[in-house]
Scaffold this motif. Sequence first.
Motif, PDB file in Angstrom:
ATOM      1  N   GLY A 126      76.342  21.330  72.792  1.00  0.00           N
ATOM      2  CA  GLY A 126      76.307  22.761  73.082  1.00  0.00           C
ATOM      3  C   GLY A 126      77.056  23.625  72.091  1.00  0.00           C
ATOM      4  N   CYS A 127      78.084  23.074  71.459  1.00  0.00           N
ATOM      5  CA  CYS A 127      78.866  23.842  70.482  1.00  0.00           C
ATOM      6  C   CYS A 127      78.627  23.333  69.066  1.00  0.00           C
ATOM      7  CB  CYS A 127      80.346  23.778  70.827  1.00  0.00           C
ATOM      8  SG  CYS A 127      80.752  24.464  72.448  1.00  0.00           S
ATOM      9  N   ASN A 128      77.525  22.651  68.878  1.00  0.00           N
ATOM     10  CA  ASN A 128      77.176  22.113  67.560  1.00  0.00           C
ATOM     11  C   ASN A 128      76.690  23.238  66.646  1.00  0.00           C
ATOM     12  OD1 ASN A 128      75.667  20.873  65.380  1.00  0.00           O
ATOM     13  ND2 ASN A 128      75.759  18.982  66.548  1.00  0.00           N
ATOM     14  N   PRO A 129      77.341  23.475  65.505  1.00  0.00           N
ATOM     15  CA  PRO A 129      76.935  24.584  64.630  1.00  0.00           C
ATOM     16  C   PRO A 129      75.488  24.494  64.145  1.00  0.00           C
ATOM     17  CG  PRO A 129      79.088  23.715  63.987  1.00  0.00           C
ATOM     18  CD  PRO A 129      78.528  22.776  65.009  1.00  0.00           C
ATOM     19  N   VAL A 130      75.006  23.273  63.920  1.00  0.00           N
ATOM     20  CA  VAL A 130      73.625  23.118  63.437  1.00  0.00           C
ATOM     21  C   VAL A 130      72.637  23.525  64.531  1.00  0.00           C
ATOM     22  CG1 VAL A 130      71.916  21.483  62.569  1.00  0.00           C
ATOM     23  CG2 VAL A 130      74.309  21.293  61.853  1.00  0.00           C
ATOM     24  N   ILE A 131      72.889  23.075  65.774  1.00  0.00           N
ATOM     25  CA  ILE A 131      72.014  23.435  66.884  1.00  0.00           C
ATOM     26  C   ILE A 131      72.029  24.943  67.108  1.00  0.00           C
ATOM     27  CG2 ILE A 131      71.731  23.243  69.393  1.00  0.00           C
ATOM     28  CD1 ILE A 131      72.537  20.331  69.172  1.00  0.00           C
ATOM     29  N   LEU A 132      73.213  25.555  67.040  1.00  0.00           N
ATOM     30  CA  LEU A 132      73.311  27.005  67.224  1.00  0.00           C
ATOM     31  C   LEU A 132      72.616  27.749  66.089  1.00  0.00           C
ATOM     32  CD1 LEU A 132      76.957  27.526  68.520  1.00  0.00           C
ATOM     33  CD2 LEU A 132      74.846  27.243  69.806  1.00  0.00           C
ATOM     34  N   PHE A 133      72.703  27.219  64.880  1.00  0.00           N
ATOM     35  CA  PHE A 133      72.048  27.868  63.747  1.00  0.00           C
ATOM     36  C   PHE A 133      70.542  27.978  63.973  1.00  0.00           C
ATOM     37  CE2 PHE A 133      69.691  27.379  59.760  1.00  0.00           C
ATOM     38  CZ  PHE A 133      70.104  28.523  59.082  1.00  0.00           C
ATOM     39  N   PHE A 134      69.923  26.884  64.399  1.00  0.00           N
ATOM     40  CA  PHE A 134      68.483  26.909  64.621  1.00  0.00           C
ATOM     41  C   PHE A 134      68.115  27.716  65.860  1.00  0.00           C
ATOM     42  CE2 PHE A 134      68.627  23.093  61.875  1.00  0.00           C
ATOM     43  CZ  PHE A 134      67.676  23.483  60.933  1.00  0.00           C
ATOM     44  N   ALA A 135      69.032  27.806  66.827  1.00  0.00           N
ATOM     45  CA  ALA A 135      68.753  28.595  68.027  1.00  0.00           C
ATOM     46  C   ALA A 135      68.728  30.086  67.739  1.00  0.00           C
ATOM     47  CB  ALA A 135      69.797  28.303  69.102  1.00  0.00           C
ATOM     48  N   GLY A 136      69.281  30.492  66.615  1.00  0.00           N
ATOM     49  CA  GLY A 136      69.314  31.913  66.277  1.00  0.00           C
ATOM     50  C   GLY A 136      68.014  32.447  65.731  1.00  0.00           C
ATOM     51  N   ASP A 137      67.108  31.579  65.335  1.00  0.00           N
ATOM     52  CA  ASP A 137      65.830  32.004  64.754  1.00  0.00           C
ATOM     53  C   ASP A 137      64.667  31.505  65.607  1.00  0.00           C
ATOM     54  OD1 ASP A 137      66.587  33.475  62.390  1.00  0.00           O
ATOM     55  OD2 ASP A 137      67.300  31.578  61.553  1.00  0.00           O
ATOM     56  N   PRO A 138      63.512  32.146  65.505  1.00  0.00           N
ATOM     57  CA  PRO A 138      62.338  31.712  66.287  1.00  0.00           C
ATOM     58  C   PRO A 138      61.713  30.442  65.724  1.00  0.00           C
ATOM     59  CG  PRO A 138      61.793  33.645  64.972  1.00  0.00           C
ATOM     60  CD  PRO A 138      63.248  33.401  64.774  1.00  0.00           C
ATOM     61  N   LEU A 139      62.422  29.334  65.915  1.00  0.00           N
ATOM     62  CA  LEU A 139      61.988  28.037  65.409  1.00  0.00           C
ATOM     63  C   LEU A 139      61.822  27.060  66.570  1.00  0.00           C
ATOM     64  CD1 LEU A 139      64.384  27.814  62.328  1.00  0.00           C
ATOM     65  CD2 LEU A 139      61.958  28.436  62.311  1.00  0.00           C
ATOM     66  N   ASP A 140      60.876  26.141  66.401  1.00  0.00           N
ATOM     67  CA  ASP A 140      60.494  25.238  67.492  1.00  0.00           C
ATOM     68  C   ASP A 140      61.456  24.077  67.709  1.00  0.00           C
ATOM     69  OD1 ASP A 140      59.865  23.774  65.180  1.00  0.00           O
ATOM     70  OD2 ASP A 140      57.783  24.460  65.266  1.00  0.00           O
ATOM     71  N   ILE A 141      62.360  23.837  66.779  1.00  0.00           N
ATOM     72  CA  ILE A 141      63.183  22.626  66.845  1.00  0.00           C
ATOM     73  C   ILE A 141      64.122  22.632  68.052  1.00  0.00           C
ATOM     74  CG2 ILE A 141      64.981  23.578  65.333  1.00  0.00           C
ATOM     75  CD1 ILE A 141      65.246  20.726  64.159  1.00  0.00           C
ATOM     76  N   THR A 142      64.550  23.806  68.516  1.00  0.00           N
ATOM     77  CA  THR A 142      65.487  23.868  69.639  1.00  0.00           C
ATOM     78  C   THR A 142      64.859  23.321  70.926  1.00  0.00           C
ATOM     79  OG1 THR A 142      66.644  25.762  68.694  1.00  0.00           O
ATOM     80  CG2 THR A 142      66.901  25.404  71.048  1.00  0.00           C
ATOM     81  N   ILE A 143      63.655  23.784  71.247  1.00  0.00           N
ATOM     82  CA  ILE A 143      62.997  23.320  72.473  1.00  0.00           C
ATOM     83  C   ILE A 143      62.530  21.879  72.311  1.00  0.00           C
ATOM     84  CG2 ILE A 143      61.223  23.825  74.184  1.00  0.00           C
ATOM     85  CD1 ILE A 143      61.238  26.685  73.348  1.00  0.00           C
ATOM     86  N   ALA A 144      62.107  21.496  71.101  1.00  0.00           N
ATOM     87  CA  ALA A 144      61.716  20.106  70.863  1.00  0.00           C
ATOM     88  C   ALA A 144      62.897  19.168  71.080  1.00  0.00           C
ATOM     89  CB  ALA A 144      61.175  19.953  69.443  1.00  0.00           C
ATOM     90  N   THR A 145      64.101  19.609  70.699  1.00  0.00           N
ATOM     91  CA  THR A 145      65.297  18.813  70.943  1.00  0.00           C
ATOM     92  C   THR A 145      65.541  18.650  72.438  1.00  0.00           C
ATOM     93  OG1 THR A 145      66.273  19.613  68.870  1.00  0.00           O
ATOM     94  CG2 THR A 145      67.774  18.645  70.480  1.00  0.00           C
ATOM     95  N   SER A 146      65.287  19.710  73.203  1.00  0.00           N
ATOM     96  CA  SER A 146      65.405  19.608  74.668  1.00  0.00           C
ATOM     97  C   SER A 146      64.444  18.562  75.214  1.00  0.00           C
ATOM     98  CB  SER A 146      65.119  20.965  75.321  1.00  0.00           C
ATOM     99  OG  SER A 146      66.113  21.903  75.016  1.00  0.00           O
TER     100      SER A 146
END
Length: 212
Positions: A126-146
């Motif tokens: 939840g506090c991973n800088p890489v995960i937060l970085f991708f969550a800031g833009d409209p990119l599919d990797i965040t939901i795919a990680t879920s």
Amino acid sequence: MKTDPTFTKSVRGVLILTAVYLFIYQLWYTLSPMGLEPVLDGRQNIIIAEKMYEGESFNQPFHRAPLYPYLLSLAYRINVLDLPEHLVARGMNSFFVLITTFFACHLAWLIWKRKYAVWVAGVAVGCNPVILFFAGDPLDITIATSCLTIACWALYRSYRSRKFRWGLYLVASLVLGAGMALRSHLLLITVLMPVIAGLVAKEIPFLFLMTL
């Protein structure tokens, strides 16, 4: 299934910490020059989502997995505050960061049964800088990680039961299928998952053939 109070208290603390950290990061990113307007892949996702929302046809093929823009187009329909598209995507991604964090915490609890494991796993995700970085833009990797995290959680729960549990196997299959439609990198994992699940269920040999 009864929830252990130790896990409940720990995961609640992790999710509150993650939500606060997410809010601060997204606020900072929104006010920064990089967060004012999506570019490259993020911009393409926004354009595809807008066309889906308006019901327009595509004049040329697009080279993005289709599910994320479709989810964005659905989010536009409930955008009662009329927020800009990239802020809608940012909010949706933040929600799925919390989902990923929760399932990572529960998976850590299933494995170690220690509250420190819940905290370490939760903060690492939840506090991973890489995960937060991708969550800031409209990119599919965040939901795919879920999707990948939920699939791992479901398969591990099935493994712990020492028998092949069709409900959990179905959950893993569905979320991995959705993850593949979000991010094509999950294709190999989705194809191998029935084989792995069958090998795990080797004490019931015929299940191996059925999973294929």
